[in-house]
Design an enzyme around this catalytic site. Structure first.
Site, PDB file in Angstrom:
ATOM      1  CG  HIS A  18      -0.240   2.406  -3.360  1.00 38.15           C
ATOM      2  ND1 HIS A  18       0.492   1.654  -2.470  1.00 38.15           N
ATOM      3  CD2 HIS A  18       0.064   1.899  -4.591  1.00 38.15           C
ATOM      4  CE1 HIS A  18       1.196   0.757  -3.147  1.00 38.15           C
ATOM      5  NE2 HIS A  18       0.947   0.888  -4.425  1.00 38.15           N
ATOM      6  CG  ASP A  50      -1.741   0.914   0.571  1.00 41.07           C
ATOM      7  OD1 ASP A  50      -1.794   1.008  -0.674  1.00 41.07           O
ATOM      8  OD2 ASP A  50      -0.782   1.355   1.241  1.00 41.07           O
ATOM      9  CG  ASP A  65       5.446   4.982  -8.925  1.00 46.71           C
ATOM     10  OD1 ASP A  65       5.837   4.439  -9.977  1.00 46.71           O
ATOM     11  OD2 ASP A  65       4.559   4.497  -8.211  1.00 46.71           O
ATOM     12  CD  GLU A  94       1.847   3.554   0.341  1.00 39.66           C
ATOM     13  OE1 GLU A  94       0.691   3.136   0.162  1.00 39.66           O
ATOM     14  OE2 GLU A  94       2.830   2.788   0.442  1.00 39.66           O
TER      15      GLU A  94
HETATM   16  C1  GLP Z   1       3.326  -0.474  -6.713  1.00 39.10           C
HETATM   17  C2  GLP Z   1       3.508   0.739  -7.646  1.00 39.10           C
HETATM   18  C3  GLP Z   1       2.219   1.142  -8.274  1.00 39.10           C
HETATM   19  C4  GLP Z   1       1.522  -0.114  -8.728  1.00 39.10           C
HETATM   20  C5  GLP Z   1       1.023  -0.847  -7.500  1.00 39.10           C
HETATM   21  C6  GLP Z   1       0.426  -2.216  -7.794  1.00 39.10           C
HETATM   22  O1  GLP Z   1       3.811  -0.288  -5.443  1.00 39.10           O
HETATM   23  N1  GLP Z   1       4.118   1.890  -7.072  1.00 39.10           N
HETATM   24  O2  GLP Z   1       2.441   2.063  -9.330  1.00 39.10           O
HETATM   25  O3  GLP Z   1       0.448   0.191  -9.535  1.00 39.10           O
HETATM   26  O4  GLP Z   1       2.002  -0.899  -6.499  1.00 39.10           O
HETATM   27  O5  GLP Z   1       1.408  -3.122  -8.143  1.00 39.10           O
HETATM   28  P1  GLP Z   1       1.097  -4.526  -8.801  1.00 39.10           P
HETATM   29  O6  GLP Z   1       0.585  -4.238 -10.170  1.00 39.10           O
HETATM   30  O7  GLP Z   1       2.411  -5.241  -8.814  1.00 39.10           O
HETATM   31  O8  GLP Z   1       0.075  -5.177  -7.942  1.00 39.10           O
END
Ligand code: GLP
Length: 243
Positions: free
Chosen positions: A138, A136, A67, A143
């Site tokens: 995702h 959440d 992403d 989402e």
């Molecule tokens: C972000 C990214 C995801 C990531 C997730 C968890 O928003 N778009 O690809 O895996 O949220 O992030 P983190 O590893 O910082 O908890």
């Protein structure tokens, strides 16, 4: 789903890096699906150390990232392209032209998504897709929704995601409200998916992902149906999960 319970973030990062390295050693021209966020930073550090020791060669791989924020370019230190260059690509020998991230600077969402789908089709099936887990549920930036999206699409970020990610930005107002993300269908077609989850703040959602109903309201729950899903999670993240 195969769940590996590890002690802490350090052990998680080592184990995830070992699995990715094994993939690259077994198939030097593999396609790796890569992720950003705090979760994979330690994994990338371990992969870089293995590369520096001469244990893994990334010269044959192709990478596709999950992403990118809409509106951020590679020079913005909050863009996912910048993150990948800093934490991984600039530190190993993967040819930069075979590293792919959705183009955040393309303002036309339909074009940005079509272009990235074309790149994904050219790259072919992802051999191993690394994933973090959003608070959440995702994955990538898929989402919670009424449906599972198949291919790359533009999403409006949820408030909880904006709140979680604002720690990286100068102010909350700077957090982009939209992002381009690989679809759930593409993620599900990866031969292996590797989900890494750390910390007590993920305990509730990790339990829903593993034991809850499969629903687009918890996008990661679809991974229950993946034939080769591996989860590496630390004790804190698994504190609310019955295995
Ligand atoms: C972000 C990214 C995801 C990531 C997730 C968890 O928003 N778009 O690809 O895996 O949220 O992030 P983190 O590893 O910082 O908890």
């Amino acid at each position: 789903m195969r769940v590996y319970k590890v002690k802490d973030y350090q052990e998680l990062s080592r184990k995830a890096a070992n699995l990715i390295a094994a993939q690259v050693i077994m198939k030097p021209d593999c396609v790796l699906g890569l992720a950003t966020g705090s979760s994979p930073i330690g994994t990338y550090d371990n992969l870089v150390a293995m590369y520096e020791n001469g244990d893994v060669d990334f010269s044959g791989i192709t990478t596709v990232n999950l992403d990118e924020y809409k509106g951020l370019d590679a020079s913005n230190d909050q863009s996912y392209r910048y993150f990948m260059n800093e934490h991984f690509f600039n530190r190993v020998n993967v040819p930069m032209e075979r590293t792919h991230v959705p183009n955040g600077t393309e303002p036309d969402s339909a074009k940005a998504c079509a272009d990235y789908n074309e790149i994904l089709h050219q790259a072919g099936t992802v051999d191993l897709q690394l994933l973090g887990l959003g608070h959440d549920g995702h994955i990538g930036f898929n989402e919670p929704s009424d449906t599972f999206a198949d291919e790359t699409h533009c999403v409006d970020l949820e408030e909880i995601t904006i709140q979680a990610n604002k720690r990286f930005f100068a102010s909350e107002a700077d957090v982009p409200r939209q992002a381009y993300t690989m679809g759930i269908g593409t993620i599900m077609r990866a031969k292996t998916v590797l989900v890494i989850v750390s910390g007590a703040d993920k305990a509730k959602i990790l339990n829903q992902m593993i034991n809850g109903p499969v629903t687009p309201r918890v996008p990661a729950s679809i991974l229950q149906f993946h034939p080769n899903a591996i989860i590496i999670a630390d004790e804190a993240a698994l504190s609310e999960t019955e295995l």
